[in-house]
Motif scaffolding. Sequence first.
Motif, PDB file in Angstrom:
ATOM      1  N   LEU A 141      22.462 -62.032  39.063  1.00 24.09           N
ATOM      2  CA  LEU A 141      22.183 -61.975  40.508  1.00 24.09           C
ATOM      3  C   LEU A 141      23.201 -62.780  41.300  1.00 24.09           C
ATOM      4  O   LEU A 141      23.561 -62.429  42.422  1.00 24.09           O
ATOM      5  CB  LEU A 141      20.766 -62.489  40.780  1.00 24.09           C
ATOM      6  CG  LEU A 141      19.633 -61.557  40.346  1.00 24.09           C
ATOM      7  CD1 LEU A 141      18.290 -62.279  40.352  1.00 24.09           C
ATOM      8  CD2 LEU A 141      19.562 -60.318  41.242  1.00 24.09           C
ATOM      9  N   PHE A 160      19.491 -63.240  47.321  1.00 22.13           N
ATOM     10  CA  PHE A 160      18.390 -62.608  46.591  1.00 22.13           C
ATOM     11  C   PHE A 160      17.148 -63.483  46.691  1.00 22.13           C
ATOM     12  O   PHE A 160      17.225 -64.672  47.015  1.00 22.13           O
ATOM     13  CB  PHE A 160      18.763 -62.358  45.123  1.00 22.13           C
ATOM     14  CG  PHE A 160      19.156 -63.590  44.352  1.00 22.13           C
ATOM     15  CD1 PHE A 160      18.198 -64.419  43.780  1.00 22.13           C
ATOM     16  CD2 PHE A 160      20.502 -63.919  44.183  1.00 22.13           C
ATOM     17  CE1 PHE A 160      18.561 -65.560  43.078  1.00 22.13           C
ATOM     18  CE2 PHE A 160      20.880 -65.058  43.474  1.00 22.13           C
ATOM     19  CZ  PHE A 160      19.898 -65.879  42.920  1.00 22.13           C
ATOM     20  N   LYS A 196      17.700 -57.667  49.865  1.00 22.19           N
ATOM     21  CA  LYS A 196      17.538 -56.383  49.181  1.00 22.19           C
ATOM     22  C   LYS A 196      17.477 -56.533  47.662  1.00 22.19           C
ATOM     23  O   LYS A 196      17.146 -55.620  46.933  1.00 22.19           O
ATOM     24  CB  LYS A 196      18.729 -55.478  49.518  1.00 22.19           C
ATOM     25  CG  LYS A 196      18.726 -55.005  50.953  1.00 22.19           C
ATOM     26  CD  LYS A 196      19.594 -53.749  51.101  1.00 22.19           C
ATOM     27  CE  LYS A 196      19.433 -53.116  52.453  1.00 22.19           C
ATOM     28  NZ  LYS A 196      19.963 -53.949  53.541  1.00 22.19           N
ATOM     29  N   ARG A 197      17.870 -57.726  47.159  1.00 19.97           N
ATOM     30  CA  ARG A 197      17.906 -57.915  45.708  1.00 19.97           C
ATOM     31  C   ARG A 197      16.904 -58.996  45.319  1.00 19.97           C
ATOM     32  O   ARG A 197      16.568 -59.859  46.136  1.00 19.97           O
ATOM     33  CB  ARG A 197      19.303 -58.355  45.266  1.00 19.97           C
ATOM     34  CG  ARG A 197      20.380 -57.392  45.715  1.00 19.97           C
ATOM     35  CD  ARG A 197      21.730 -57.757  45.137  1.00 19.97           C
ATOM     36  NE  ARG A 197      22.103 -59.115  45.427  1.00 19.97           N
ATOM     37  CZ  ARG A 197      22.622 -59.948  44.525  1.00 19.97           C
ATOM     38  NH1 ARG A 197      22.789 -59.551  43.284  1.00 19.97           N
ATOM     39  NH2 ARG A 197      22.967 -61.167  44.866  1.00 19.97           N
ATOM     40  N   MET A 206      13.835 -51.873  43.793  1.00 18.89           N
ATOM     41  CA  MET A 206      15.190 -52.388  43.527  1.00 18.89           C
ATOM     42  C   MET A 206      15.159 -53.693  42.727  1.00 18.89           C
ATOM     43  O   MET A 206      16.180 -54.144  42.222  1.00 18.89           O
ATOM     44  CB  MET A 206      15.903 -52.703  44.843  1.00 18.89           C
ATOM     45  CG  MET A 206      15.887 -51.590  45.846  1.00 18.89           C
ATOM     46  SD  MET A 206      17.301 -50.570  45.636  1.00 18.89           S
ATOM     47  CE  MET A 206      18.544 -51.607  46.375  1.00 18.89           C
ATOM     48  N   GLY A 207      14.012 -54.320  42.671  1.00 19.87           N
ATOM     49  CA  GLY A 207      13.930 -55.648  42.049  1.00 19.87           C
ATOM     50  C   GLY A 207      13.873 -55.590  40.534  1.00 19.87           C
ATOM     51  O   GLY A 207      13.487 -54.575  39.942  1.00 19.87           O
TER      52      GLY A 207
END
Length: 276
Positions: free
Chosen positions: A28, A35, A153-154, A185-186
Amino acid sequence: MNYRHAYHAGNFADMMKHGLLLVILRHLLRKPAGFLVLDTHSGCGTYDLDSVEARKTGEWRDGIGRFDTIPEGPVELVDYLHSIQALGPMRYPGSPGLIASVLREQDRLICCELHPEDATILRHNFRRKDQVAVHERDGYTALKAFLPPRNLKRGLILIDPPFEKTDEFDTLAEAIRTSRKLFPMGIVAAWYPIKHRAPVRQFHDTLRDAGLRDLLDCSLLLRSPTDPSRLNGCGLLVASPPYHFDEQAKTLLDALLPILAPDGEGSVEIRQIVEE
Ligand SMILES: C[S@@+](CC[C@H](N)C(=O)[O-])C[C@H]1O[C@@H](n2cnc3c(N)ncnc32)[C@H](O)[C@@H]1O
């Protein structure tokens, strides 16, 4: 609620879980965009291995206690051991401590802990860390409250329940399903104990039957799970694992295994249980 993680911090199961957690976090961190990590069952954040609780079980001695010095080994192992060493002697990070140690300004950590005393310690530990929010609440219902993340978004959802209840595998499977639905998306990482094989098979079947995709299962056994009264090993189920995570997980767990299970009866398995 009888479970207190202070009795278990730094044991073999923590090493397996936290080593893999750090590998996911490193992925990440490769991109500049921020994130979120949602840690649904956080514990205290960091632990004193000289505490009454840790000394009472001595579990850490058969975990992190076997790594007095950092051995030569793969980067995944060395990176993890360095991050523990950075805390100082007789300290061990819980998942929030490890996560918070790598967060950048643009990243966020939400911690949930239901035990009032542990939640108070957790809040105290992160009182000066702006990116960390601590909630004394049920981590399972927190999924619906905090997902999808606002403005990010992450992310990663870490689900690490105490397995005090007989239906915890079912609750965990449902939580993975909810996480996937609310935040496709996770990445999801869910820890579970291995006492014997049947509940694990059932857990995997439940996830498959729920129609979930892209599930990787990582397990480390200290011995063959024939005696269900013992914690014979543990697993981390990862949904939407990062690219090449399977290879890194194998490398890390293969390096941990001979030290955590030196009698040669243990094993490591990395298995895609549902394709993408
Ligand atoms: C296995 S420990 C977590 C360890 C932590 N994730 C780590 O790696 O350092 C499980 C924690 O969940 C807490 N807990 C139990 N039920 C909970 C719930 N429904 N929601 C949030 N926390 C819960 C327990 O008090 C305990 O601190």
